[in-house]
Enzyme design. Sequence first.
Site, PDB file in Angstrom:
ATOM      1  N   PRO A 162      56.985  95.319 -23.198  1.00  0.00           N
ATOM      2  CA  PRO A 162      56.028  94.064 -23.344  1.00  0.00           C
ATOM      3  C   PRO A 162      56.003  93.399 -21.795  1.00  0.00           C
ATOM      4  O   PRO A 162      54.865  92.911 -21.495  1.00  0.00           O
ATOM      5  CB  PRO A 162      57.082  93.133 -24.242  1.00  0.00           C
ATOM      6  CG  PRO A 162      57.759  93.956 -24.894  1.00  0.00           C
ATOM      7  CD  PRO A 162      58.052  95.222 -24.075  1.00  0.00           C
ATOM      8  N   TYR A 163      56.916  93.366 -21.029  1.00  0.00           N
ATOM      9  CA  TYR A 163      56.987  92.952 -19.819  1.00  0.00           C
ATOM     10  C   TYR A 163      55.744  93.755 -18.903  1.00  0.00           C
ATOM     11  O   TYR A 163      55.023  92.898 -18.130  1.00  0.00           O
ATOM     12  CB  TYR A 163      58.376  93.266 -18.819  1.00  0.00           C
ATOM     13  CG  TYR A 163      58.138  92.902 -17.412  1.00  0.00           C
ATOM     14  CD1 TYR A 163      57.933  91.559 -16.710  1.00  0.00           C
ATOM     15  CD2 TYR A 163      58.359  93.907 -16.417  1.00  0.00           C
ATOM     16  CE1 TYR A 163      58.000  91.496 -15.389  1.00  0.00           C
ATOM     17  CE2 TYR A 163      58.185  93.879 -15.228  1.00  0.00           C
ATOM     18  CZ  TYR A 163      57.984  92.624 -14.519  1.00  0.00           C
ATOM     19  OH  TYR A 163      57.904  92.460 -13.397  1.00  0.00           O
ATOM     20  N   ALA A 164      55.768  94.962 -18.967  1.00  0.00           N
ATOM     21  CA  ALA A 164      54.767  95.718 -18.152  1.00  0.00           C
ATOM     22  C   ALA A 164      53.396  95.490 -18.584  1.00  0.00           C
ATOM     23  O   ALA A 164      52.444  95.142 -17.953  1.00  0.00           O
ATOM     24  CB  ALA A 164      54.945  97.112 -18.291  1.00  0.00           C
ATOM     25  N   THR A 166      52.390  92.530 -19.847  1.00  0.00           N
ATOM     26  CA  THR A 166      51.930  91.090 -19.358  1.00  0.00           C
ATOM     27  C   THR A 166      51.758  91.211 -18.104  1.00  0.00           C
ATOM     28  O   THR A 166      50.717  90.317 -17.592  1.00  0.00           O
ATOM     29  CB  THR A 166      53.269  89.823 -19.622  1.00  0.00           C
ATOM     30  OG1 THR A 166      54.411  90.353 -18.695  1.00  0.00           O
ATOM     31  CG2 THR A 166      53.701  89.733 -21.014  1.00  0.00           C
TER      32      THR A 166
END
Length: 328
Positions: A162-164, A166
């Site tokens: 999910p971080y990547a 975003t």
Amino acid sequence: MHLTHPTNRPAPQRLHRVVVTGAAGFIGSHLSRALLEAGTTVIGIDRRDPQRDPVAAANLTELTAFPNFVPLTADLMTCPLEPVLLDADAVFHLAALPGVRPSWGPRFDAYVAANIQSVQRIMVVASRLGIRRVVLASSSSVYGATDGSPSRETDHPGPLSPYAVTKLAAEQLCLAHTARTDAATSVIALRYFTVYGPRQRPDMLIHRVLSAALRQAPLHLYGNGLQQRDFTYVDDVVRATIAASLTPAANTVINVGAGCSTPNSDVLDIAHRLTGHPVPVVPAGARAGDVPATLADITQARDLLGWKPEVSLIDGIEQQLRHLKESA
Ligand code: NAD
């Protein structure tokens, strides 16, 4: 990707006044310091309150001595941005929720707010005010799993956390703003590869390895030690970031990495050699979203920013170790 654009007004020779978001963070505090030393007025905005957050306080300590530093404790999602950005030559947007592993947890909304919605707010206000350049901190994580060969900016992204996702969305959002016919602000998005150095975030590998070696405390090592990272020293990252605010190139993404990849097991060996203590490793298994290897192709950074990395891994880890000992 466009390398020239009507919004790309002539680059200033030097920066008089800039905004750094995430100034109380690891990279933001180093960037702010370099800008302050060059005589630039830095509006440093961060939501972490140094009165309550000891990491933010430590990161900000050396900045507050500069008369040209204007610290602002505020959340980018709620504070009025126009007065903050007014008259800035550039905005360095580093504020984000970093970290691959926690992004799987219940804080996904917070990741979206900090990493994507803040970009929208910044771009809208920067365009309205006619700010010439926004430099966005993006991440090598947008590439996802690779076969170990160098990642180029033109490679198809494949974010695996999910971080990547975003960070990729943030890049695309910025570039969408620059594609408007009435766009007033140009963007360079920098894909940082695993940044390390003094004040590195405590959740990051080199910090954890050095702390474990110094305290002889167990290090929970994710993966099998063969995971490889392109480790990039923070001073090198800062030079590339400032160059990105001044380059006539515009509206593109650029890798910022050392251009060589090192297995985690080598980091353990270096830490052993430098501290004189073996690192007590506890195997902890692979974590979702952690890719096996990262390696930057840094041709674009060389060609568009006139930049190349200067600090070797061993020298950089030595600097980080010295700082860790001094601040213990
Ligand atoms: P950091 O956590 O030390 O700094 C980020 C700062 O942003 C924090 O101080 C935080 O309080 C602030 N912040 C977050 N949301 C905010 C908001 N809504 N309003 C105001 N402040 C807010 O992280 P870092 O390691 O210095 O990373 C800086 C940037 O570089 C991030 O965008 C990160 O995604 C990117 N990046 C870092 C690395 C790395 O290796 N450290 C690698 C790739 C990309």
